[in-house]
Design a protein around this motif. Structure first.
Motif, PDB file in Angstrom:
ATOM      1  N   LEU A  90     -28.780  62.734  -4.399  1.00 32.93           N
ATOM      2  CA  LEU A  90     -29.845  62.152  -3.589  1.00 32.93           C
ATOM      3  C   LEU A  90     -29.563  62.382  -2.112  1.00 32.93           C
ATOM      4  CD1 LEU A  90     -30.109  58.800  -5.528  1.00 32.93           C
ATOM      5  CD2 LEU A  90     -31.900  60.511  -5.407  1.00 32.93           C
ATOM      6  N   PHE A 106     -35.269  58.171   1.132  1.00 30.20           N
ATOM      7  CA  PHE A 106     -34.650  59.038   0.133  1.00 30.20           C
ATOM      8  C   PHE A 106     -35.588  60.127  -0.353  1.00 30.20           C
ATOM      9  CE2 PHE A 106     -30.542  57.230  -1.059  1.00 30.20           C
ATOM     10  CZ  PHE A 106     -30.578  56.043  -0.351  1.00 30.20           C
ATOM     11  N   GLY A 107     -35.001  61.253  -0.698  1.00 30.27           N
ATOM     12  CA  GLY A 107     -35.717  62.295  -1.403  1.00 30.27           C
ATOM     13  C   GLY A 107     -35.808  61.963  -2.886  1.00 30.27           C
ATOM     14  N   PRO A 108     -36.489  62.809  -3.658  1.00 30.72           N
ATOM     15  CA  PRO A 108     -36.711  62.533  -5.080  1.00 30.72           C
ATOM     16  C   PRO A 108     -35.484  62.761  -5.962  1.00 30.72           C
ATOM     17  CG  PRO A 108     -37.697  64.618  -4.499  1.00 30.72           C
ATOM     18  CD  PRO A 108     -37.212  64.015  -3.220  1.00 30.72           C
ATOM     19  N   GLY A 109     -34.472  63.423  -5.411  1.00 30.98           N
ATOM     20  CA  GLY A 109     -33.259  63.674  -6.187  1.00 30.98           C
ATOM     21  C   GLY A 109     -33.249  65.042  -6.841  1.00 30.98           C
TER      22      GLY A 109
ATOM     23  N   GLN B  33     -30.044  45.110   2.531  1.00 33.44           N
ATOM     24  CA  GLN B  33     -31.322  45.720   2.181  1.00 33.44           C
ATOM     25  C   GLN B  33     -31.476  45.771   0.667  1.00 33.44           C
ATOM     26  OE1 GLN B  33     -31.777  49.524   4.288  1.00 33.44           O
ATOM     27  NE2 GLN B  33     -30.217  48.846   5.741  1.00 33.44           N
ATOM     28  N   TYR B  35     -33.492  48.028  -2.360  1.00 31.83           N
ATOM     29  CA  TYR B  35     -34.195  49.269  -2.673  1.00 31.83           C
ATOM     30  C   TYR B  35     -34.635  49.241  -4.130  1.00 31.83           C
ATOM     31  CZ  TYR B  35     -32.394  51.425   1.620  1.00 31.83           C
ATOM     32  OH  TYR B  35     -32.122  51.732   2.932  1.00 31.83           O
ATOM     33  N   GLN B  37     -35.726  51.866  -7.418  1.00 27.55           N
ATOM     34  CA  GLN B  37     -35.657  53.233  -7.919  1.00 27.55           C
ATOM     35  C   GLN B  37     -36.373  53.292  -9.255  1.00 27.55           C
ATOM     36  OE1 GLN B  37     -31.787  54.827  -9.086  1.00 27.55           O
ATOM     37  NE2 GLN B  37     -32.388  56.871  -8.391  1.00 27.55           N
ATOM     38  N   GLY B  42     -36.023  59.056  -6.510  1.00 26.21           N
ATOM     39  CA  GLY B  42     -35.246  58.579  -5.378  1.00 26.21           C
ATOM     40  C   GLY B  42     -35.465  57.100  -5.133  1.00 26.21           C
ATOM     41  N   LEU B  43     -34.697  56.543  -4.199  1.00 22.94           N
ATOM     42  CA  LEU B  43     -34.816  55.126  -3.882  1.00 22.94           C
ATOM     43  C   LEU B  43     -35.879  54.898  -2.822  1.00 22.94           C
ATOM     44  CD1 LEU B  43     -31.848  55.488  -5.068  1.00 22.94           C
ATOM     45  CD2 LEU B  43     -31.316  53.404  -3.807  1.00 22.94           C
ATOM     46  N   HIS B  45     -37.098  52.031   0.020  1.00 19.73           N
ATOM     47  CA  HIS B  45     -36.702  50.825   0.747  1.00 19.73           C
ATOM     48  C   HIS B  45     -37.751  49.736   0.567  1.00 19.73           C
ATOM     49  CE1 HIS B  45     -36.412  48.258   4.383  1.00 19.73           C
ATOM     50  NE2 HIS B  45     -35.126  48.370   4.128  1.00 19.73           N
ATOM     51  N   LEU B  48     -35.469  44.458   4.400  1.00 21.28           N
ATOM     52  CA  LEU B  48     -34.194  44.303   5.093  1.00 21.28           C
ATOM     53  C   LEU B  48     -34.104  42.892   5.625  1.00 21.28           C
ATOM     54  CD1 LEU B  48     -32.616  46.746   7.681  1.00 21.28           C
ATOM     55  CD2 LEU B  48     -32.892  44.331   8.242  1.00 21.28           C
ATOM     56  N   PHE B  88     -31.595  47.852  -6.237  1.00 23.47           N
ATOM     57  CA  PHE B  88     -30.256  47.907  -5.654  1.00 23.47           C
ATOM     58  C   PHE B  88     -30.211  47.127  -4.355  1.00 23.47           C
ATOM     59  CE2 PHE B  88     -28.369  51.261  -8.238  1.00 23.47           C
ATOM     60  CZ  PHE B  88     -29.484  51.904  -8.751  1.00 23.47           C
ATOM     61  N   PHE B 103     -23.838  50.487  -1.543  1.00 24.23           N
ATOM     62  CA  PHE B 103     -24.750  50.064  -2.595  1.00 24.23           C
ATOM     63  C   PHE B 103     -24.035  49.310  -3.698  1.00 24.23           C
ATOM     64  CE2 PHE B 103     -28.810  52.012  -1.665  1.00 24.23           C
ATOM     65  CZ  PHE B 103     -28.489  52.970  -0.728  1.00 24.23           C
ATOM     66  N   GLY B 104     -24.782  48.391  -4.303  1.00 27.67           N
ATOM     67  CA  GLY B 104     -24.331  47.764  -5.529  1.00 27.67           C
ATOM     68  C   GLY B 104     -24.714  48.640  -6.710  1.00 27.67           C
TER      69      GLY B 104
END
Lengths: 115, 113
Positions: A90, A106-109, B33, B35, B37, B42-43, B45, B48, B88, B103-104
């Motif tokens: 990612l 983030f990008g899509p991965g 924060q 997030y 997914q 991707g994650l 946001h 915050l 997350f 991150f957790g």
């Protein structure tokens, strides 16, 4: 809207190949990041960059290198791919921390499989 | 290094119910924060909360922060099937001048229609 794009969604490479993963963002962000995500291990930071040509190691830089020649582009390089680098990769970007904004986009991965 | 630990690891509820996820962390933070997914993506946001804030709202999301207990919770009210995702928490510490996120492991939420 912020857009972070990654060059491939899925990639299959052979052991020993040199692999390039590319990430491009269109929000003029100063910071860019590469993470890998594995089940049970969460997201781990590989490298990040806070400016063109600047880079810093994250938590797991071994076996990886990065390149940032232009502000919008951040590349992750696997010099000699190994099976333990099979993972979801990612990319993320954010504004400079001087601005006191800390959200990452983030990008899509890219799901990389090394066989 | 992982700082945040989410609890529970997995949560399954019916549409319309509320979902609560918790996050604990170990060191002093500048902000925390959350997030989301979606599977294989991707994650994104969500919200915050800064260390001097105790509660924050955004739409159906409510986040609380208790710095004395080093914990945070994310509440999603009136959940929808579209809320099915992994969530997350991520913390930003005070060390140096970087805003690196830690991150957790995440909570996987399933909302059944």
């Amino acid at each position: 809207d912020v857009k972070v794009t990654q060059s491939s969604r899925y990639l299959v490479k052979r052991t020993g190949e040199k692999v390039f993963l590319e990430c491009v963002q269109d929000m003029d962000h100063e910071n860019m990041f590469w993470y890998r995500q594995d089940p049970g291990l969460g997201l781990r930071l590989i490298y990040f960059s806070y400016d063109v040509k600047m880079k810093e190691k994250g938590d797991i830089p071994e076996g990886y290198s990065v390149s940032r020649e232009k502000k919008e582009r951040f590349s992750l390089i696997l010099e000699s791919a190994s099976t333990n680098q099979t993972s979801m990769y990612l990319c993320a970007s954010s504004f400079s921390w001087d601005r006191r904004t800390y959200e990452q986009y983030f990008g899509p991965g890219t799901r990389l499989t090394v066989t | 290094s992982q700082q945040g630990e989410e609890d529970p690891q997995a949560l399954s509820i019916q549409e319309g119910e509320n979902a609560t996820m918790n996050c604990s962390y170990k060191t002093s933070i500048n902000n925390l924060q959350w997030y989301r997914q979606n599977s294989g993506r991707g994650l994104v946001h969500l919200i915050l909360i800064r260390s001097n804030e105790r509660e924050k709202h955004s739409g159906r999301l409510r986040v609380t922060l208790d710095t004395s207990k080093k914990s945070s919770s994310l509440l999603i009210t009136a959940s929808r099937a579209a809320d099915t995702a992994s969530y997350f928490c991520a913390t930003v510490g005070f060390s140096g001048n970087t805003g690196k996120l830690i991150f957790g492991q995440g909570t996987t939420l399933q909302v059944k229609p």
